[in-house]
Design an enzyme around this catalytic site. Structure first.
Site, PDB file in Angstrom:
ATOM      1  N   GLY A 100      28.800 -18.610 -19.904  1.00 33.67           N
ATOM      2  CA  GLY A 100      27.981 -17.401 -19.934  1.00 33.67           C
ATOM      3  C   GLY A 100      27.709 -16.913 -21.342  1.00 33.67           C
ATOM      4  N   LYS A 158      21.537 -11.521 -30.389  1.00 35.17           N
ATOM      5  CA  LYS A 158      22.709 -12.386 -30.526  1.00 35.17           C
ATOM      6  C   LYS A 158      23.672 -11.737 -31.510  1.00 35.17           C
ATOM      7  CE  LYS A 158      24.142 -17.154 -31.368  1.00 35.17           C
ATOM      8  NZ  LYS A 158      23.682 -18.534 -31.466  1.00 35.17           N
ATOM      9  N   ASP A 175      34.801 -12.041 -29.833  1.00 30.82           N
ATOM     10  CA  ASP A 175      34.434 -10.641 -30.054  1.00 30.82           C
ATOM     11  C   ASP A 175      32.977 -10.292 -29.753  1.00 30.82           C
ATOM     12  OD1 ASP A 175      33.211 -12.000 -32.072  1.00 30.82           O
ATOM     13  OD2 ASP A 175      34.300 -11.049 -33.722  1.00 30.82           O
ATOM     14  N   GLY A 176      32.174 -11.292 -29.406  1.00 31.83           N
ATOM     15  CA  GLY A 176      30.771 -10.997 -29.096  1.00 31.83           C
ATOM     16  C   GLY A 176      29.905 -10.741 -30.314  1.00 31.83           C
ATOM     17  N   ARG A 194      16.373 -12.910 -30.673  1.00 29.28           N
ATOM     18  CA  ARG A 194      15.756 -14.191 -30.328  1.00 29.28           C
ATOM     19  C   ARG A 194      14.717 -13.971 -29.238  1.00 29.28           C
ATOM     20  NH1 ARG A 194      20.610 -18.420 -29.268  1.00 29.28           N
ATOM     21  NH2 ARG A 194      20.924 -17.306 -27.303  1.00 29.28           N
ATOM     22  N   ARG A 198      19.451 -22.419 -19.074  1.00 28.26           N
ATOM     23  CA  ARG A 198      19.969 -23.698 -19.580  1.00 28.26           C
ATOM     24  C   ARG A 198      20.309 -24.631 -18.423  1.00 28.26           C
ATOM     25  NH1 ARG A 198      22.707 -21.195 -24.029  1.00 28.26           N
ATOM     26  NH2 ARG A 198      21.547 -19.300 -24.315  1.00 28.26           N
ATOM     27  N   ASP A 238      25.423 -26.393 -21.732  1.00 29.74           N
ATOM     28  CA  ASP A 238      25.058 -24.971 -21.802  1.00 29.74           C
ATOM     29  C   ASP A 238      24.156 -24.683 -22.999  1.00 29.74           C
ATOM     30  OD1 ASP A 238      27.712 -25.648 -22.974  1.00 29.74           O
ATOM     31  OD2 ASP A 238      27.533 -23.670 -23.869  1.00 29.74           O
ATOM     32  N   ASN A 239      23.953 -25.687 -23.851  1.00 31.88           N
ATOM     33  CA  ASN A 239      23.055 -25.515 -24.990  1.00 31.88           C
ATOM     34  C   ASN A 239      21.780 -26.337 -24.836  1.00 31.88           C
ATOM     35  OD1 ASN A 239      24.848 -23.757 -26.202  1.00 31.88           O
ATOM     36  ND2 ASN A 239      25.811 -25.329 -27.456  1.00 31.88           N
TER      37      ASN A 239
HETATM   38  P1  AMP Z   1      28.123 -22.140 -28.508  1.00 30.75           P
HETATM   39  O1  AMP Z   1      28.778 -23.466 -28.613  1.00 30.75           O
HETATM   40  O2  AMP Z   1      27.979 -21.399 -29.810  1.00 30.75           O
HETATM   41  O3  AMP Z   1      26.824 -22.200 -27.778  1.00 30.75           O
HETATM   42  O4  AMP Z   1      29.127 -21.212 -27.664  1.00 30.75           O
HETATM   43  C1  AMP Z   1      29.826 -21.642 -26.537  1.00 30.75           C
HETATM   44  C2  AMP Z   1      30.263 -20.446 -25.713  1.00 30.75           C
HETATM   45  O5  AMP Z   1      31.091 -19.580 -26.479  1.00 30.75           O
HETATM   46  C3  AMP Z   1      29.114 -19.598 -25.184  1.00 30.75           C
HETATM   47  O6  AMP Z   1      29.451 -19.166 -23.903  1.00 30.75           O
HETATM   48  C4  AMP Z   1      29.082 -18.468 -26.181  1.00 30.75           C
HETATM   49  O7  AMP Z   1      28.508 -17.324 -25.621  1.00 30.75           O
HETATM   50  C5  AMP Z   1      30.559 -18.258 -26.496  1.00 30.75           C
HETATM   51  N1  AMP Z   1      30.763 -17.655 -27.829  1.00 30.75           N
HETATM   52  C6  AMP Z   1      30.573 -18.231 -29.026  1.00 30.75           C
HETATM   53  N2  AMP Z   1      30.866 -17.379 -30.026  1.00 30.75           N
HETATM   54  C7  AMP Z   1      31.247 -16.216 -29.456  1.00 30.75           C
HETATM   55  C8  AMP Z   1      31.687 -14.940 -29.946  1.00 30.75           C
HETATM   56  N3  AMP Z   1      31.786 -14.675 -31.242  1.00 30.75           N
HETATM   57  N4  AMP Z   1      31.981 -13.991 -29.031  1.00 30.75           N
HETATM   58  C9  AMP Z   1      31.888 -14.244 -27.720  1.00 30.75           C
HETATM   59  N5  AMP Z   1      31.505 -15.408 -27.197  1.00 30.75           N
HETATM   60  C10 AMP Z   1      31.193 -16.394 -28.037  1.00 30.75           C
HETATM   61 MG    MG Z   2      25.645 -21.776 -26.481  1.00 28.98          MG
END
Ligand code: AMP
Ligand code: MG
Length: 520
Positions: free
Chosen positions: A103, A126, A138-139, A196, A203, A271-272
């Site tokens: 998610g 983002k 931390d989002g 964005r 996805r 997921d990407n």
């Molecule tokens: P990514 O590989 O960057 O696409 O991230 C993989 C997963 O980790 C996705 O579900 C992202 O939403 C989550 N994610 C990555 N960085 C953070 C962050 N700093 N805070 C919360 N979720 C994150």
């Molecule tokens: Mg991602």
């Protein structure tokens, strides 16, 4: 032009699909929820507009923020009445393994912006704070990764490659703690938020989620919605398989386009992978400088190099396999899905060869030319010249026979190491074969050159340039950032030739200039 603040946003996705409307942003598993969880952005200290994509704004008719309230929207400090902020729920395969529910952990869609072209575009922040899907993180996003996504998604657009876009870059005034290389040395870095834009951020993993929970009605509804909204030309009883075929086509096209310019995504988890065939979720991406098919920009990917430059087309198919598995419950058996999946290889190869033909300025690629293309690839992988510079030099090859010394000297500017005698032979042999083939071209020299010019970028947003621009910005100097923001708009011209140099030596070793970790 319309204001971000007074615009009447649509919220079709959350209206059509069931979700978790509690607004609770405590990270958790959300059983029974497969589409989204409401998530208001968490306010930041002092949002400041650092960059704005005026061309994109013009296309969508979005007025540049003139008030602090509008900047507050881009920083997550203001949500207007017609918006419905949510984080999408999706699952995925990460590095080849099923990872379950993921998610949007740090992305929040604010609303859908109806544009003059009759379509709607999701506006998504983002780095705007935690959501139900933030898991242990931390989002937030740091300036470093936000500048990278902002510039690179726009750079890909101007290269002519399908991608999500970036409208704005805002600094938050808050500090964010990051362990850049996961080596136990966390540091505070300035926080930032990118807005964005895409027709949809769905996805492959969005489809894997209801499939994994065996919610087949929800899966069917999501597929119907996707086709109706984003593939409206597909109709009829067999629409689901026709749609899957088109997703296969688009994914093959995207892989060819990445290979054309030397783009390495770095985290091709399912997921990407955009269901629209867009480049999505910019993380530890990089262009290749030297033509190294084993190059991965992602430190997390180092052990297996699953997502290395040369692996991408195969991974594209592997990911389509995951999508096909998710869609299988919608079919009486897997026969049709398997057939479409297998067709990927032929489709990819055809497109890939045609692309290489364009890079070489050929009239067409016939069976007889396959040998030349293989020779080219073997030579590039062995000599590892700078990919971008090599193809530019190919465009200025003098006519007529050249001896080995002359050929090597012509390509000198693209070489990172002195060539061994065997490598000098390979280069000379290829150029000789190539010139012989060009002599048989049925198109004019001008037409051939034009093809090459359109297929071979002269400016690419190299990792070390991004890294330098980020260092400067952190010190308050935005000159290089601004220069790059202009250069990305004309990647096929020679107007930005101050950047037409191969990667300097220091950049191969400096942290962040060559490799990065996954979610920094
Ligand atoms: P990514 O590989 O960057 O696409 O991230 C993989 C997963 O980790 C996705 O579900 C992202 O939403 C989550 N994610 C990555 N960085 C953070 C962050 N700093 N805070 C919360 N979720 C994150
Ligand atoms: Mg991602």
């Amino acid at each position: 032009m319309e204001s971000l603040q007074s615009k009447e946003y649509k919220k079709e996705f959350v209206t059509q699909f069931p979700g978790d409307d509690s607004g609770d942003v405590k990270p958790r598993q959300t059983p029974g929820v497969v589409f989204y969880s409401k998530a208001a952005p968490t306010p930041v200290k002092a949002p400041k507009l650092l960059a704005w994509s005026e061309e994109l704004a013009q296309e969508l008719r979005i007025q540049k923020p003139a008030t602090q309230a509008e900047i507050d929207i881009l920083g997550g400090n203001l949500v207007t009445e017609t918006m419905y902020p949510y984080a999408a729920c999706y699952a995925g395969h990460q590095f080849g393994n099923w990872a379950g529910q993921l998610g949007d952990g740090r992305a929040i869609t604010l609303g859908e912006w109806p544009a003059p072209d009759g379509k709607t575009y999701e506006l998504q922040l983002k780095g705007a704070g935690p959501t139900a899907y933030s898991r242990r993180a931390d989002g937030r996003a740091v300036l470093r990764s936000s500048v990278r996504e902002y510039l690179m998604s726009e750079a890909m657009h101007y290269l002519g490659i399908p991608t999500t876009r970036a409208l704005s870059l805002v600094s938050t005034g808050d500090q964010v703690m990051r362990d850049m290389f996961y080596n136990g040395n966390p540091e505070f870095e300035p926080g930032a938020i990118v807005m964005r834009v895409a027709p949809s951020f769905l996805r492959f993993g969005s489809f894997e989620m209801p499939a994994a929970r065996q919610e087949i009605d929800n899966l069917r509804q999501l597929v119907d919605w996707t086709i109706t909204n984003y593939y409206p030309h597909i109709q009829g009883e067999d629409r689901v398989i026709v749609w899957f075929r088109e997703v296969v086509d688009r994914t093959a096209h995207l892989m060819v386009e990445w290979m054309r310019v030397g783009f390495v995504h770095g985290v091709m988890n399912t997921d990407n992978m955009s269901i629209l065939g867009l480049t999505i979720d910019y993380g530890p991406f990089s262009f290749v400088d030297n033509y190294d098919t084993q190059f991965t920009p992602n430190t997390t990917d180092l052990p297996g190099r699953r997502y290395a430059f040369g692996q991408q087309p195969g991974i594209g198919q592997w990911n389509l396999g995951c999508l096909a598995s998710a869609l299988a419950p919608l079919f009486p058996n897997t026969e049709q899905l398997v057939a479409e999946l297998e067709a990927y290889e032929t489709k990819f190869m055809q497109k890939y060869r045609a692309m290489l033909g364009n890079k070489l300025g050929l009239d067409a690629v016939l069976e007889d030319d396959v040998h030349l293309l293989t020779q080219l690839e073997t030579m590039l992988a062995t000599l590892q010249p700078d990919m971008t510079i090599f193809y530019q030099l190919l465009m200025t090859l003098p006519e007529g026979e050249q001896d080995q010394a002359a050929v090597v000297s012509h390509f000198q500017e693209s070489l990172y190491a002195e060539l061994l005698p065997k490598e000098r032979d390979m280069l000379h042999d290829f150029i000789t074969a190539y010139k012989a083939r060009l002599a048989d071209n049925s198109i004019s020299k001008e037409a051939s050159q034009e093809r090459m010019q359109q297929a071979n970028p002269r400016f690419i947003l190299r990792n070390y340039l991004l890294s330098q621009a980020i260092d400067d910005l952190t010190k308050g100097d935005d000159q290089l950032f601004n220069d790059l923001q202009e250069a990305i708009k004309e990647p096929y011209s020679n107007k930005h030739d101050r950047f037409f140099v191969k990667r300097p030596d220091w950049a191969s070793h400096k942290p962040g200039s060559s490799m990065l970790s996954c979610s920094s």
